[in-house]
Write an enzyme that holds these catalytic residues in place. Sequence first.
Site, PDB file in Angstrom:
ATOM      1  N   GLY A  86       0.813  -1.222   0.000  1.00 11.25           N
ATOM      2  CA  GLY A  86       0.000   0.000   0.000  1.00 11.25           C
ATOM      3  C   GLY A  86       0.844   1.268   0.000  1.00 11.25           C
TER       4      GLY A  86
ATOM      5  N   GLY B 279       7.013   6.906   6.701  1.00 15.03           N
ATOM      6  CA  GLY B 279       6.199   7.669   5.744  1.00 15.03           C
ATOM      7  C   GLY B 279       6.903   8.878   5.156  1.00 15.03           C
TER       8      GLY B 279
ATOM      9  NE  ARG C 240       5.006   9.183  -6.651  1.00 13.20           N
ATOM     10  CZ  ARG C 240       5.365   7.914  -6.502  1.00 13.20           C
ATOM     11  NH1 ARG C 240       6.532   7.486  -6.967  1.00 13.20           N
ATOM     12  NH2 ARG C 240       4.572   7.051  -5.889  1.00 13.20           N
TER      13      ARG C 240
ATOM     14  CG  ASP D 251       5.477  -3.255  -4.696  1.00 13.78           C
ATOM     15  OD1 ASP D 251       6.040  -4.316  -5.006  1.00 13.78           O
ATOM     16  OD2 ASP D 251       6.035  -2.376  -4.034  1.00 13.78           O
ATOM     17  CG  ASN D 252       7.985  -0.476  -6.992  1.00 13.18           C
ATOM     18  OD1 ASN D 252       7.150   0.129  -6.333  1.00 13.18           O
ATOM     19  ND2 ASN D 252       9.139  -0.853  -6.496  1.00 13.18           N
TER      20      ASN D 252
HETATM   21  P1  AMP Z   1       9.241   0.541  -2.771  1.00 16.34           P
HETATM   22  O1  AMP Z   1       9.612  -0.815  -3.271  1.00 16.34           O
HETATM   23  O2  AMP Z   1      10.386   1.369  -2.293  1.00 16.34           O
HETATM   24  O3  AMP Z   1       8.441   1.284  -3.816  1.00 16.34           O
HETATM   25  O4  AMP Z   1       8.312   0.403  -1.471  1.00 16.34           O
HETATM   26  C1  AMP Z   1       7.713  -0.782  -1.066  1.00 16.34           C
HETATM   27  C2  AMP Z   1       6.677  -0.508  -0.015  1.00 16.34           C
HETATM   28  O5  AMP Z   1       7.263   0.081   1.125  1.00 16.34           O
HETATM   29  C3  AMP Z   1       5.545   0.416  -0.431  1.00 16.34           C
HETATM   30  O6  AMP Z   1       4.374  -0.035   0.162  1.00 16.34           O
HETATM   31  C4  AMP Z   1       5.971   1.744   0.153  1.00 16.34           C
HETATM   32  O7  AMP Z   1       4.870   2.590   0.407  1.00 16.34           O
HETATM   33  C5  AMP Z   1       6.617   1.307   1.449  1.00 16.34           C
HETATM   34  N1  AMP Z   1       7.619   2.262   1.923  1.00 16.34           N
HETATM   35  C6  AMP Z   1       8.847   2.508   1.425  1.00 16.34           C
HETATM   36  N2  AMP Z   1       9.469   3.449   2.141  1.00 16.34           N
HETATM   37  C7  AMP Z   1       8.637   3.827   3.129  1.00 16.34           C
HETATM   38  C8  AMP Z   1       8.700   4.764   4.216  1.00 16.34           C
HETATM   39  N3  AMP Z   1       9.782   5.508   4.441  1.00 16.34           N
HETATM   40  N4  AMP Z   1       7.626   4.851   5.019  1.00 16.34           N
HETATM   41  C9  AMP Z   1       6.534   4.101   4.827  1.00 16.34           C
HETATM   42  N5  AMP Z   1       6.407   3.202   3.842  1.00 16.34           N
HETATM   43  C10 AMP Z   1       7.438   3.062   2.999  1.00 16.34           C
HETATM   44 MG    MG Z   2       6.880   1.303  -4.553  1.00 17.65          MG
END
Ligand code: AMP
Ligand code: MG
Length: 539
Positions: free
Chosen positions: A110, A146, A203, A280-281
């Site tokens: 999420g 976050g 974004r 998810d990306n």
């Molecule tokens: P990513 O692969 O970096 O796009 O992130 C994978 C997941 O981790 C996603 O659900 C992001 O929202 C969450 N996420 C990454 N960094 C943070 C952060 N600093 N705080 C909260 N959620 C994060």
């Molecule tokens: Mg991501």
Amino acid sequence: MQTTSENAPQTALRFDNRFTRELPADPTPGNFRRQVTGACYSRVEPTPVAAPRLLAYSREVAELLDLHPRVWEDHAFTEVLAGNRVLSGMDPHATCYGGHQFGNWAGQLGDGRAINLGDVVNERGDRWTLQLKGAGPTPYSRTADGLAVLRSSVREFLCSEAMHHLGVPTTRALSLVGTGEQVLRDMFYDGHPKPEPGAVVCRVAQSFTRFGHFEIFAARGDTALLRRFAEYTLRTDFPHLGEPSRDTFIAWFEEVCRTTARMIVHWTRVGFVHGVMNTDNMSILGQTIDYGPYGWLEDYDPDWTPNTTDAAGRRYRFANQPGIAQWNLVQLANAIYPLIEQAEPLQAAVTGYAETYLQEWRDMMAGRLGFDSYRSDGDEALIDELLEILQLTETDMTIFFRRLGEWHVRPAEAATLDDNALLDPLMPAYYTPESLSEDTRSRTVKWLHGYAQRCAQDGLAPADRREKMHTVNPRYVLRNYLAQLAIDEAENGNDDGISELLEVLRHPYDDQPGKEAYAAKRPDWARHRPGCSMLSCSS
Ligand code: AMP
Ligand code: MG
């Protein structure tokens, strides 16, 4: 949090929040971490920050939103972009998705640090979602904060726009705002976290829907919500396909396969390595999304990955991207299977992905070499040999192809020239030209003779071929070290470097007199410097 109209910035943004209006909301109020079931999103407010400061913005994205240039002088608008102020008409929320990370199902992920402010409809009737990244925790933040640090926000801001100007499908970035607050990050994951300046990027995309949005509902066996979300996606993001039905779901998946293939062909062309191609990306629109530990190929090394977290398995290395995209599409196919209940059309579409990729990759390579079109009687061998030669010695991919556009030798002429004369125009592409081996030289020269002959077959005038090649082989890309230099300056309080770099990247295919330094090969100091040669996911 201010949601009043008092001193509100005059933006004339028109909101029409279809996502939150038409899809089910998480009924639980409050901003605490949780599993969210039976809902597509949770309403959540951005967390205000201490001292927001506008560091950079994209005027092209502002135009998409019909924003008046004067908004950039209005501090109240910077406060909106920092999450300190919510405009009337906005409906801030974080969405629920899951994903396969590094090949394994990861459950609910999420928007952990992304908050959608709402959907803007511009005067042309185009719909754009505004999303703040790094504006505080949401119910999906799991164990993280976050927030986002300045260095990764500069990278996301610049790369989104650079990719757009290169003609690569991508989400966009409207603004980069420093928060005036510190964020604690363990950049090397070695137990030494350090405070770093924080930032928020706004974004912008037609949609931020990911493969993982469908996967989460499928994994939970919630077919009703899966159907509802897929129908919403079809009606909102794929209206040209017609009313949702089994047939339109198939046509939709076929389109996702095609647009994803095209995106990866573009990545291959410009030398972009995403670094974290988890499901998810992956955007449902076939756009590059989530700029984390990405990188740009400098010397042509198909095994290169910028992501230190991926250093062992190299799952997301440059050469693996086409195959990984297909693997991700299979996960999406599995997720939407309950809507179609037939495997064959989904399998055929996944096969179609590989066919589209190959065909478009060939067209793209023919274009890069300045050919009229790809010829099946010999171009394959010529291209394969080139890609092998580029690996014999450290060769800067971007410079090599750009210089090749300047290389004009007729076959008869080539026969009269010595090797040095033939190779000379390409020498700037080599990292250590003095150490070119005899074997590399002779293979390259042999290839050049073949290339001269192939060019002669098309009969294009050199100036025309050059012009054609220069529209697909960029002069300027966001070299890893260039981004790092802009970050170093910004961390020292000078943010001019960000906009200066963006200015150059606005015209990546034009030779820009006076800007040659931005087209230079990676300097030696950047070879092993973190941020330039390798990046962690800590952002
Ligand atoms: P990513 O692969 O970096 O796009 O992130 C994978 C997941 O981790 C996603 O659900 C992001 O929202 C969450 N996420 C990454 N960094 C943070 C952060 N600093 N705080 C909260 N959620 C994060
Ligand atoms: Mg991501």
